[in-house]
Design a protein around this motif. Sequence first.
Motif, short mmCIF file in Angstrom:
data_model
loop_
_atom_site.label_atom_id
_atom_site.label_comp_id
_atom_site.label_asym_id
_atom_site.label_seq_id
_atom_site.Cartn_x
_atom_site.Cartn_y
_atom_site.Cartn_z
N PHE A 95 0.85 -1.19 0.00
CA PHE A 95 0.00 0.00 0.00
C PHE A 95 0.88 1.24 0.00
CE2 PHE A 95 1.10 -0.87 4.35
CZ PHE A 95 1.25 0.36 4.95
N ASN A 96 0.28 2.37 -0.33
CA ASN A 96 0.92 3.67 -0.22
C ASN A 96 0.24 4.48 0.88
OD1 ASN A 96 2.77 3.38 -2.45
ND2 ASN A 96 1.00 3.59 -3.81
N ILE A 97 1.01 5.22 1.64
CA ILE A 97 0.44 6.03 2.72
C ILE A 97 -0.62 6.98 2.18
CG2 ILE A 97 0.96 7.89 4.36
CD1 ILE A 97 1.77 5.17 5.41
N ALA A 98 -0.40 7.52 0.99
CA ALA A 98 -1.34 8.48 0.42
C ALA A 98 -2.69 7.87 0.08
CB ALA A 98 -0.74 9.11 -0.83
N ASP A 99 -2.74 6.53 -0.01
CA ASP A 99 -3.99 5.87 -0.41
C ASP A 99 -5.05 5.88 0.70
OD1 ASP A 99 -2.85 5.31 -2.85
OD2 ASP A 99 -2.30 3.25 -2.31
N ASP A 100 -4.61 5.91 1.95
CA ASP A 100 -5.51 5.89 3.10
C ASP A 100 -6.33 4.61 3.22
OD1 ASP A 100 -4.62 8.40 3.75
OD2 ASP A 100 -6.29 9.44 2.82
N GLU A 101 -5.95 3.58 2.47
CA GLU A 101 -6.66 2.31 2.59
C GLU A 101 -5.78 1.18 2.08
OE1 GLU A 101 -10.18 2.39 0.25
OE2 GLU A 101 -9.14 2.74 -1.64
N THR A 102 -6.11 -0.03 2.50
CA THR A 102 -5.39 -1.20 2.04
C THR A 102 -6.27 -2.43 2.23
OG1 THR A 102 -3.29 -2.44 2.19
CG2 THR A 102 -4.25 -1.70 4.26
N LEU A 103 -5.78 -3.55 1.77
CA LEU A 103 -6.44 -4.83 1.99
C LEU A 103 -5.59 -5.65 2.96
CD1 LEU A 103 -7.47 -5.85 -1.64
CD2 LEU A 103 -8.97 -5.02 0.18
N ALA A 104 -6.24 -6.45 3.77
CA ALA A 104 -5.52 -7.31 4.70
C ALA A 104 -6.25 -8.64 4.81
CB ALA A 104 -5.39 -6.65 6.06
N TRP A 105 -5.49 -9.65 5.19
CA TRP A 105 -6.05 -10.99 5.32
C TRP A 105 -5.74 -11.55 6.71
CZ3 TRP A 105 -8.61 -13.79 1.45
CH2 TRP A 105 -8.63 -13.19 0.18
N ILE A 106 -6.65 -12.33 7.21
CA ILE A 106 -6.37 -13.20 8.34
C ILE A 106 -6.40 -14.62 7.81
CG2 ILE A 106 -7.23 -14.15 10.51
CD1 ILE A 106 -8.22 -11.40 11.27
N ASP A 107 -5.31 -15.33 7.99
CA ASP A 107 -5.18 -16.73 7.55
C ASP A 107 -4.89 -17.55 8.81
OD1 ASP A 107 -4.62 -19.17 6.45
OD2 ASP A 107 -3.19 -18.41 4.95
N ARG A 144 -10.83 -11.84 4.26
CA ARG A 144 -10.30 -10.64 3.60
C ARG A 144 -11.01 -9.41 4.15
NH1 ARG A 144 -12.13 -7.80 -0.93
NH2 ARG A 144 -10.53 -6.91 -2.31
N TYR A 145 -10.24 -8.35 4.40
CA TYR A 145 -10.80 -7.14 4.99
C TYR A 145 -10.33 -5.90 4.24
CZ TYR A 145 -11.69 -10.30 8.89
OH TYR A 145 -12.10 -11.36 9.67
N ASN A 146 -11.24 -4.97 4.04
CA ASN A 146 -10.88 -3.64 3.56
C ASN A 146 -10.56 -2.79 4.78
OD1 ASN A 146 -11.41 -3.92 0.68
ND2 ASN A 146 -13.54 -4.16 1.28
N ILE A 147 -9.39 -2.19 4.78
CA ILE A 147 -8.92 -1.41 5.93
C ILE A 147 -8.79 0.05 5.54
CG2 ILE A 147 -7.18 -1.18 7.73
CD1 ILE A 147 -8.41 -3.92 7.79
N GLN A 148 -9.30 0.92 6.38
CA GLN A 148 -9.10 2.36 6.21
C GLN A 148 -8.11 2.85 7.26
OE1 GLN A 148 -10.77 3.97 3.67
NE2 GLN A 148 -11.57 1.94 3.17
#
Length: 208
Positions: free
Chosen positions: A171-183, A190-194
């Motif tokens: 991710f980029n800091i400027a994006d203000d969002e990313t994806l993350a997983w719990i495995d 899968r989670y959308n993170i802000q």
Amino acid sequence: MPLYKTITPNSQTTVKIWKISESYNELMQSITLNPKSLERVLGMKSEMHQRGFLSVRKLLAELGYSDSDLFYDDNGKPHLKDGKQISITHSFNFSAIIVSNLIVGIDVEKQRDKITIIAHKFIEYEFDYLNENDTDYIKKLTAIWCVKESLYKLYATPGLSFKKHCLVIPFNIADDETLAWIDYEGEKHRYNIQFLEFEGFTCAYAIA
């Protein structure tokens, strides 16, 4: 007024952030605590922790709740008596809560160079795309910590490891969002993170 920011990620969810500018005495005089909470706050050795604890009650009041509406289960996860989901965090002079009909997690952390010392304890996969020479390196480490902490609070499962079971994609800091997983134990989620930055702090929140 120390209510610093209100975010409404969706129609069912509210995030509120408090900038703790009041003294311990000012906070104590402005809220009512149940006996268990009063015993807990009086037993805290750090005034910073006391002010963080009390400021969370101020945030609850912003959403129409009192201290008596909040309780904790045996794993230390907070709950609201009306059945809504809640997650709580505080770091130095900021605190935050997220309240939703959905399962949620939130974390606030101060951006500090010392996070590089413990990075190996909570990062594995992410080292593949991180660059120590990146001007945003500290911010990215802090964001990854906040993301994983918010996932940990959301998932609320003993044995979950930041390093082994939580993965944050590039991710980029400027994006203000990313994806993350719990495995974890054969299950993948899968989670959308802000996330956001303010005054040298990072806040991330996860919504299931």
